[in-house]
Scaffold this motif. Sequence first.
Motif, PDB file in Angstrom:
ATOM      1  N   VAL A  99       0.848  -1.191   0.000  1.00  0.00           N
ATOM      2  CA  VAL A  99       0.000   0.000   0.000  1.00  0.00           C
ATOM      3  C   VAL A  99       0.883   1.241   0.000  1.00  0.00           C
ATOM      4  O   VAL A  99       1.800   1.354   0.822  1.00  0.00           O
ATOM      5  CB  VAL A  99      -0.923   0.032   1.236  1.00  0.00           C
ATOM      6  CG1 VAL A  99      -1.905   1.204   1.137  1.00  0.00           C
ATOM      7  CG2 VAL A  99      -1.668  -1.286   1.399  1.00  0.00           C
ATOM      8  N   GLY A 100       0.612   2.173  -0.918  1.00  0.00           N
ATOM      9  CA  GLY A 100       1.390   3.401  -0.923  1.00  0.00           C
ATOM     10  C   GLY A 100       0.986   4.338  -2.032  1.00  0.00           C
ATOM     11  O   GLY A 100       0.181   3.999  -2.904  1.00  0.00           O
ATOM     12  N   GLY A 101       1.569   5.525  -2.015  1.00  0.00           N
ATOM     13  CA  GLY A 101       1.255   6.528  -3.020  1.00  0.00           C
ATOM     14  C   GLY A 101       1.629   6.075  -4.412  1.00  0.00           C
ATOM     15  O   GLY A 101       2.668   5.442  -4.615  1.00  0.00           O
ATOM     16  N   VAL A 102       0.780   6.409  -5.375  1.00  0.00           N
ATOM     17  CA  VAL A 102       1.077   6.078  -6.770  1.00  0.00           C
ATOM     18  C   VAL A 102       2.156   7.007  -7.298  1.00  0.00           C
ATOM     19  O   VAL A 102       3.157   6.577  -7.861  1.00  0.00           O
ATOM     20  CB  VAL A 102      -0.183   6.167  -7.645  1.00  0.00           C
ATOM     21  CG1 VAL A 102       0.166   5.936  -9.117  1.00  0.00           C
ATOM     22  CG2 VAL A 102      -1.222   5.157  -7.185  1.00  0.00           C
ATOM     23  N   GLY A 103       2.000   8.304  -7.085  1.00  0.00           N
ATOM     24  CA  GLY A 103       3.010   9.244  -7.546  1.00  0.00           C
ATOM     25  C   GLY A 103       3.317   9.061  -9.007  1.00  0.00           C
ATOM     26  O   GLY A 103       2.434   8.961  -9.860  1.00  0.00           O
ATOM     27  N   THR A 104       4.599   8.967  -9.324  1.00  0.00           N
ATOM     28  CA  THR A 104       5.001   8.774 -10.710  1.00  0.00           C
ATOM     29  C   THR A 104       4.768   7.346 -11.167  1.00  0.00           C
ATOM     30  O   THR A 104       4.898   7.041 -12.345  1.00  0.00           O
ATOM     31  CB  THR A 104       6.495   9.087 -10.887  1.00  0.00           C
ATOM     32  OG1 THR A 104       7.254   8.123 -10.158  1.00  0.00           O
ATOM     33  CG2 THR A 104       6.827  10.471 -10.388  1.00  0.00           C
ATOM     34  N   GLY A 105       4.494   6.446 -10.227  1.00  0.00           N
ATOM     35  CA  GLY A 105       4.335   5.039 -10.563  1.00  0.00           C
ATOM     36  C   GLY A 105       5.613   4.251 -10.401  1.00  0.00           C
ATOM     37  O   GLY A 105       5.602   3.023 -10.439  1.00  0.00           O
ATOM     38  N   ALA A 106       6.731   4.943 -10.198  1.00  0.00           N
ATOM     39  CA  ALA A 106       8.024   4.267 -10.148  1.00  0.00           C
ATOM     40  C   ALA A 106       8.441   3.923  -8.728  1.00  0.00           C
ATOM     41  O   ALA A 106       9.608   3.839  -8.439  1.00  0.00           O
ATOM     42  CB  ALA A 106       9.082   5.125 -10.808  1.00  0.00           C
ATOM     43  N   SER A 107       7.498   3.727  -7.839  1.00  0.00           N
ATOM     44  CA  SER A 107       7.835   3.259  -6.491  1.00  0.00           C
ATOM     45  C   SER A 107       6.981   2.034  -6.195  1.00  0.00           C
ATOM     46  O   SER A 107       7.459   0.900  -6.293  1.00  0.00           O
ATOM     47  CB  SER A 107       7.625   4.366  -5.452  1.00  0.00           C
ATOM     48  OG  SER A 107       6.312   4.893  -5.501  1.00  0.00           O
ATOM     49  N   THR A 108       5.712   2.248  -5.842  1.00  0.00           N
ATOM     50  CA  THR A 108       4.846   1.104  -5.568  1.00  0.00           C
ATOM     51  C   THR A 108       4.735   0.191  -6.784  1.00  0.00           C
ATOM     52  O   THR A 108       4.772  -1.036  -6.653  1.00  0.00           O
ATOM     53  CB  THR A 108       3.444   1.574  -5.133  1.00  0.00           C
ATOM     54  OG1 THR A 108       2.972   2.592  -6.031  1.00  0.00           O
ATOM     55  CG2 THR A 108       3.477   2.139  -3.729  1.00  0.00           C
ATOM     56  N   GLY A 109       4.603   0.788  -7.964  1.00  0.00           N
ATOM     57  CA  GLY A 109       4.492  -0.028  -9.170  1.00  0.00           C
ATOM     58  C   GLY A 109       5.727  -0.864  -9.417  1.00  0.00           C
ATOM     59  O   GLY A 109       5.647  -2.053  -9.753  1.00  0.00           O
ATOM     60  N   ALA A 110       6.904  -0.257  -9.225  1.00  0.00           N
ATOM     61  CA  ALA A 110       8.150  -0.977  -9.460  1.00  0.00           C
ATOM     62  C   ALA A 110       8.357  -2.074  -8.426  1.00  0.00           C
ATOM     63  O   ALA A 110       8.740  -3.202  -8.759  1.00  0.00           O
ATOM     64  CB  ALA A 110       9.322  -0.002  -9.437  1.00  0.00           C
ATOM     65  N   ILE A 111       8.114  -1.765  -7.157  1.00  0.00           N
ATOM     66  CA  ILE A 111       8.317  -2.755  -6.099  1.00  0.00           C
ATOM     67  C   ILE A 111       7.412  -3.962  -6.329  1.00  0.00           C
ATOM     68  O   ILE A 111       7.847  -5.123  -6.219  1.00  0.00           O
ATOM     69  CB  ILE A 111       8.059  -2.131  -4.722  1.00  0.00           C
ATOM     70  CG1 ILE A 111       9.079  -1.028  -4.438  1.00  0.00           C
ATOM     71  CG2 ILE A 111       8.117  -3.194  -3.628  1.00  0.00           C
ATOM     72  CD1 ILE A 111       8.712  -0.134  -3.266  1.00  0.00           C
ATOM     73  N   ALA A 112       6.136  -3.697  -6.648  1.00  0.00           N
ATOM     74  CA  ALA A 112       5.217  -4.804  -6.911  1.00  0.00           C
ATOM     75  C   ALA A 112       5.660  -5.621  -8.118  1.00  0.00           C
ATOM     76  O   ALA A 112       5.569  -6.856  -8.123  1.00  0.00           O
ATOM     77  CB  ALA A 112       3.802  -4.260  -7.131  1.00  0.00           C
ATOM     78  N   THR A 113       6.167  -4.954  -9.148  1.00  0.00           N
ATOM     79  CA  THR A 113       6.636  -5.660 -10.347  1.00  0.00           C
ATOM     80  C   THR A 113       7.739  -6.638  -9.995  1.00  0.00           C
ATOM     81  O   THR A 113       7.701  -7.820 -10.389  1.00  0.00           O
ATOM     82  CB  THR A 113       7.152  -4.646 -11.390  1.00  0.00           C
ATOM     83  OG1 THR A 113       6.065  -3.841 -11.839  1.00  0.00           O
ATOM     84  CG2 THR A 113       7.774  -5.356 -12.577  1.00  0.00           C
ATOM     85  N   TYR A 114       8.739  -6.186  -9.246  1.00  0.00           N
ATOM     86  CA  TYR A 114       9.866  -7.058  -8.919  1.00  0.00           C
ATOM     87  C   TYR A 114       9.458  -8.170  -7.963  1.00  0.00           C
ATOM     88  O   TYR A 114       9.963  -9.301  -8.064  1.00  0.00           O
ATOM     89  CB  TYR A 114      11.009  -6.231  -8.327  1.00  0.00           C
ATOM     90  CG  TYR A 114      11.648  -5.302  -9.337  1.00  0.00           C
ATOM     91  CD1 TYR A 114      12.105  -5.780 -10.561  1.00  0.00           C
ATOM     92  CD2 TYR A 114      11.800  -3.943  -9.076  1.00  0.00           C
ATOM     93  CE1 TYR A 114      12.699  -4.932 -11.494  1.00  0.00           C
ATOM     94  CE2 TYR A 114      12.389  -3.089  -9.998  1.00  0.00           C
ATOM     95  CZ  TYR A 114      12.839  -3.596 -11.203  1.00  0.00           C
ATOM     96  OH  TYR A 114      13.415  -2.757 -12.129  1.00  0.00           O
ATOM     97  N   LEU A 115       8.553  -7.895  -7.028  1.00  0.00           N
ATOM     98  CA  LEU A 115       8.070  -8.944  -6.139  1.00  0.00           C
ATOM     99  C   LEU A 115       7.304 -10.016  -6.911  1.00  0.00           C
ATOM    100  O   LEU A 115       7.470 -11.218  -6.670  1.00  0.00           O
ATOM    101  CB  LEU A 115       7.179  -8.349  -5.049  1.00  0.00           C
ATOM    102  CG  LEU A 115       7.891  -7.567  -3.937  1.00  0.00           C
ATOM    103  CD1 LEU A 115       6.878  -6.832  -3.074  1.00  0.00           C
ATOM    104  CD2 LEU A 115       8.726  -8.509  -3.079  1.00  0.00           C
ATOM    105  N   ARG A 116       6.462  -9.579  -7.837  1.00  0.00           N
ATOM    106  CA  ARG A 116       5.702 -10.538  -8.632  1.00  0.00           C
ATOM    107  C   ARG A 116       6.608 -11.356  -9.532  1.00  0.00           C
ATOM    108  O   ARG A 116       6.387 -12.558  -9.729  1.00  0.00           O
ATOM    109  CB  ARG A 116       4.633  -9.792  -9.438  1.00  0.00           C
ATOM    110  CG  ARG A 116       3.470  -9.288  -8.591  1.00  0.00           C
ATOM    111  CD  ARG A 116       2.609  -8.282  -9.320  1.00  0.00           C
ATOM    112  NE  ARG A 116       1.442  -7.884  -8.528  1.00  0.00           N
ATOM    113  CZ  ARG A 116       0.653  -6.863  -8.819  1.00  0.00           C
ATOM    114  NH1 ARG A 116       0.916  -6.100  -9.893  1.00  0.00           N
ATOM    115  NH2 ARG A 116      -0.379  -6.573  -8.052  1.00  0.00           N
TER     116      ARG A 116
END
Length: 344
Positions: free
Chosen positions: A163-180
Amino acid sequence: MHEHIAEAVKEPDVVTVPPGAICLRFETMKLYSALGAVRHLLETGQVKPGDTLVDSSSGIYAHALALACHRYGLNCHIVGSTTVDRTLRVQLEILGATLEQVRPSKNLRLDQNLRVERIGELLRENPHYHWMRQYHDAIHYLGYRDVADLIRKEVPEGPLSLVGGVGTGASTGAIATYLREAGRDVTLVGVQPFGSVTFGAGHVSDPDMIIAGIGSSIPFQNVRHGLYDRIHWVNFDYAMSGAVELLRASGIFAGLSAGAAYLATLWEREREADRTYVFMAADTGHRYVDSAYANHPSAKGLGAMRPHEVTAQDELRHPWSAMDWPPADSALLRGGSVPVPERA
């Protein structure tokens, strides 16, 4: 031993927060983004020591890019939001970065548009500058692989909600991508302010919202909409109340986006308790003392706070709305996906 303070400062504290959540508390989360991107640019020969990097920032990225440039011998120029406070301005000056702030504005849309316009002017005047394009370049995903690796080591196996801010997408989106990619079962819950166009809330304004870093008045090309499973829109009053309660409950002094993420985490955990919840505190609370924390006597109790569960963006309303993503009519909003670049 770290070679530079940037490597030490970037590492988050991993803190258990009752009831049953985990907070990643960063001093400056975007150091992962800035350091990873700058290293990639140097390794691939796109920039060299002595070059000038330029970008727009509401505060966190300005500090991160200035530290990354200091680390690698580059010049840094920031077009800043009015939310860049005196403490950060002085640090940037001493680090050798130059900062120009746009004129004060009443809303997120005008503030970001003014910054983007100024970036265009700078590039025309200085074509040798390298624009970091934190809002649009997938290079900013690279550094967050390390955060995903940290979560894999620190958080017990099993279903995980991030859970976290979307912002530019390069934080939560990136972390979820690498975890998946590593095989983890991850539900990604994004937090947005009202007024942000990223997930279709541009028509619902919130003049008091000052956490520009988690929302946008312009499309961000590095937001990969299809990565997200749930979206929460939280207004200023509720984000402030969440931040105050997070400090009271855990001692974590963090920014308003952390307060909003904490609210969303508590609600998601109430809906589905058999997952581990990890929420992001992207920065400290220091720059929000006067604008938010000083008003803590007026903070609302979290027990009575519930989001409006909606099924379409035209149902969004203050103070807090939540929606499963993607909605049935979201085809246009799922655009802008970009591939994650490989490490050099």
